[in-house]
Design a protein around this motif. Structure first.
Motif, PDB file in Angstrom:
ATOM      1  N   ARG A  59      -9.596 -25.685  31.792  1.00  0.00           N
ATOM      2  CA  ARG A  59     -10.965 -25.885  32.276  1.00  0.00           C
ATOM      3  C   ARG A  59     -11.155 -25.380  33.705  1.00  0.00           C
ATOM      4  NH1 ARG A  59     -11.663 -32.136  30.075  1.00  0.00           N
ATOM      5  NH2 ARG A  59     -11.735 -31.629  27.841  1.00  0.00           N
ATOM      6  N   THR A  60     -10.090 -24.824  34.266  1.00  0.00           N
ATOM      7  CA  THR A  60     -10.123 -24.349  35.645  1.00  0.00           C
ATOM      8  C   THR A  60      -9.971 -22.830  35.674  1.00  0.00           C
ATOM      9  OG1 THR A  60      -9.096 -26.419  36.403  1.00  0.00           O
ATOM     10  CG2 THR A  60      -8.992 -24.541  37.907  1.00  0.00           C
ATOM     11  N   PRO A  61     -10.757 -22.116  36.445  1.00  0.00           N
ATOM     12  CA  PRO A  61     -10.569 -20.663  36.558  1.00  0.00           C
ATOM     13  C   PRO A  61      -9.119 -20.325  36.914  1.00  0.00           C
ATOM     14  CG  PRO A  61     -12.591 -21.324  37.639  1.00  0.00           C
ATOM     15  CD  PRO A  61     -11.880 -22.587  37.278  1.00  0.00           C
ATOM     16  N   ALA A  62      -8.597 -19.273  36.333  1.00  0.00           N
ATOM     17  CA  ALA A  62      -7.180 -18.935  36.490  1.00  0.00           C
ATOM     18  C   ALA A  62      -6.746 -18.865  37.949  1.00  0.00           C
ATOM     19  CB  ALA A  62      -6.878 -17.621  35.782  1.00  0.00           C
ATOM     20  N   GLU A  63      -7.603 -18.296  38.803  1.00  0.00           N
ATOM     21  CA  GLU A  63      -7.226 -18.119  40.200  1.00  0.00           C
ATOM     22  C   GLU A  63      -7.238 -19.435  40.983  1.00  0.00           C
ATOM     23  OE1 GLU A  63     -11.645 -17.494  39.806  1.00  0.00           O
ATOM     24  OE2 GLU A  63      -9.823 -16.896  38.723  1.00  0.00           O
ATOM     25  N   GLN A  64      -7.778 -20.491  40.390  1.00  0.00           N
ATOM     26  CA  GLN A  64      -7.845 -21.772  41.083  1.00  0.00           C
ATOM     27  C   GLN A  64      -6.850 -22.798  40.539  1.00  0.00           C
ATOM     28  OE1 GLN A  64     -11.899 -23.250  41.208  1.00  0.00           O
ATOM     29  NE2 GLN A  64     -12.723 -21.207  41.643  1.00  0.00           N
ATOM     30  N   ARG A  65      -6.069 -22.427  39.554  1.00  0.00           N
ATOM     31  CA  ARG A  65      -5.124 -23.362  38.955  1.00  0.00           C
ATOM     32  C   ARG A  65      -3.946 -23.656  39.871  1.00  0.00           C
ATOM     33  NH1 ARG A  65      -5.055 -19.985  33.306  1.00  0.00           N
ATOM     34  NH2 ARG A  65      -7.067 -20.764  32.493  1.00  0.00           N
ATOM     35  N   THR A  66      -3.470 -24.904  39.814  1.00  0.00           N
ATOM     36  CA  THR A  66      -2.228 -25.229  40.497  1.00  0.00           C
ATOM     37  C   THR A  66      -1.079 -24.601  39.709  1.00  0.00           C
ATOM     38  OG1 THR A  66      -1.829 -27.246  39.223  1.00  0.00           O
ATOM     39  CG2 THR A  66      -3.212 -27.442  41.206  1.00  0.00           C
ATOM     40  N   GLN A  67       0.111 -24.594  40.306  1.00  0.00           N
ATOM     41  CA  GLN A  67       1.259 -24.040  39.590  1.00  0.00           C
ATOM     42  C   GLN A  67       1.553 -24.844  38.331  1.00  0.00           C
ATOM     43  OE1 GLN A  67       2.931 -21.093  40.469  1.00  0.00           O
ATOM     44  NE2 GLN A  67       3.558 -21.425  38.354  1.00  0.00           N
ATOM     45  N   GLN A  68       1.393 -26.181  38.426  1.00  0.00           N
ATOM     46  CA  GLN A  68       1.630 -27.023  37.258  1.00  0.00           C
ATOM     47  C   GLN A  68       0.633 -26.697  36.145  1.00  0.00           C
ATOM     48  OE1 GLN A  68       1.455 -28.077  40.380  1.00  0.00           O
ATOM     49  NE2 GLN A  68       3.366 -29.173  40.809  1.00  0.00           N
ATOM     50  N   GLN A  69      -0.613 -26.477  36.516  1.00  0.00           N
ATOM     51  CA  GLN A  69      -1.614 -26.116  35.520  1.00  0.00           C
ATOM     52  C   GLN A  69      -1.322 -24.751  34.909  1.00  0.00           C
ATOM     53  OE1 GLN A  69      -5.095 -26.523  38.021  1.00  0.00           O
ATOM     54  NE2 GLN A  69      -5.770 -28.374  36.925  1.00  0.00           N
ATOM     55  N   ALA A  70      -0.954 -23.802  35.747  1.00  0.00           N
ATOM     56  CA  ALA A  70      -0.657 -22.454  35.254  1.00  0.00           C
ATOM     57  C   ALA A  70       0.510 -22.467  34.274  1.00  0.00           C
ATOM     58  CB  ALA A  70      -0.367 -21.517  36.423  1.00  0.00           C
TER      59      ALA A  70
END
Length: 214
Positions: A59-70
């Motif tokens: 639900r978060t734009p790729a460039e704004q993701r944390t490392q854990q989210q990525a």
């Protein structure tokens, strides 16, 4: 062409779900001796608990993701690709505590966290679900209605993901080790034989359907 096999039992020795799944795989290999079988063993190697990061990450734009989210997004995406890369499917799932094993639910949740994971992404393909229950849950038994795994798994695999699903079931598998169930050993053995017979037939069926679609 390839077969995707998922195992969920936390046991190796004495695992009836693995045993019946082996019969499905043997039947598949009889039709496709050189086709690969891609295995994922959730019982022995469960996935990390990153579902929350996967959901928020998608639900978060790729460039704004944390490392854990990525990392969680990448894992959930790879699980979808693993399914899409196969031509037929085998899922071997025991009933634990009246429900779906938590490591199977975690796997499904990570897949369904993705935009692709809640669509009929496997429509037009065939699979076998091996269901194994330690007790008896059929009509008229004291635990009728307590199996909350089978209906859920059928719903996700067949209705959400779109598989043409074939089911092989064995129950009363604890009859040989639980003294109070000793009188049920004969019924347990009959159920086990029936599961293997169904598994053999289903394995051949999905193999033939893959060949026909090739």
């Amino acid at each position: 062409m390839s077969l995707f096999r998922l195992d969920a039992s936390i046991r190796i020795e004495g695992s009836v779900s693995r045993e019946v799944a082996d019969t499905v795989e043997k039947a598949w290999r009889g039709e496709h001796p050189h086709a690969p079988v891609v295995g994922r063993d959730l019982g022995l190697e469960p996935l990390p608990d990153v579902w929350r990061d996967a959901v928020s990450g998608w639900r978060t734009p790729a460039e704004q993701r944390t490392q854990q989210q990525a990392d969680a997004v990448a894992l959930s995406d790879s699980l979808v690709d693993e399914l899409l890369d196969a031509d037929a499917y085998l899922f071997a799932v025991p009933l634990y505590n009246y429900g779906v094993p938590q490591h199977v639910k975690a796997w499904m949740d990570l897949i369904m966290a993705t935009p692709r994971g809640t669509s009929p992404m496997l429509a037009g393909r065939s699979g076998v679900l091996v269901l194994v229950r330690g007790g008896g849950y059929g009509p008229g038994t004291p635990r009728e209605g307590w199996d909350h795994a089978g209906p859920y798994l059928r719903r996700i695999l067949a209705e959400v993901w779109g598989l043409d699903l074939h089911v092989a079931e064995a129950e009363l598998t604890l009859a040989g080790v639980v003294p109070a169930m000793e009188s049920l050993i004969g019924l347990a053995e009959e159920s086990r034989r029936g599961a293997h017979a169904a598994a053999d037939g289903h394995g051949r069926t999905i193999a033939e359907r893959v060949r026909a679609a090739a």
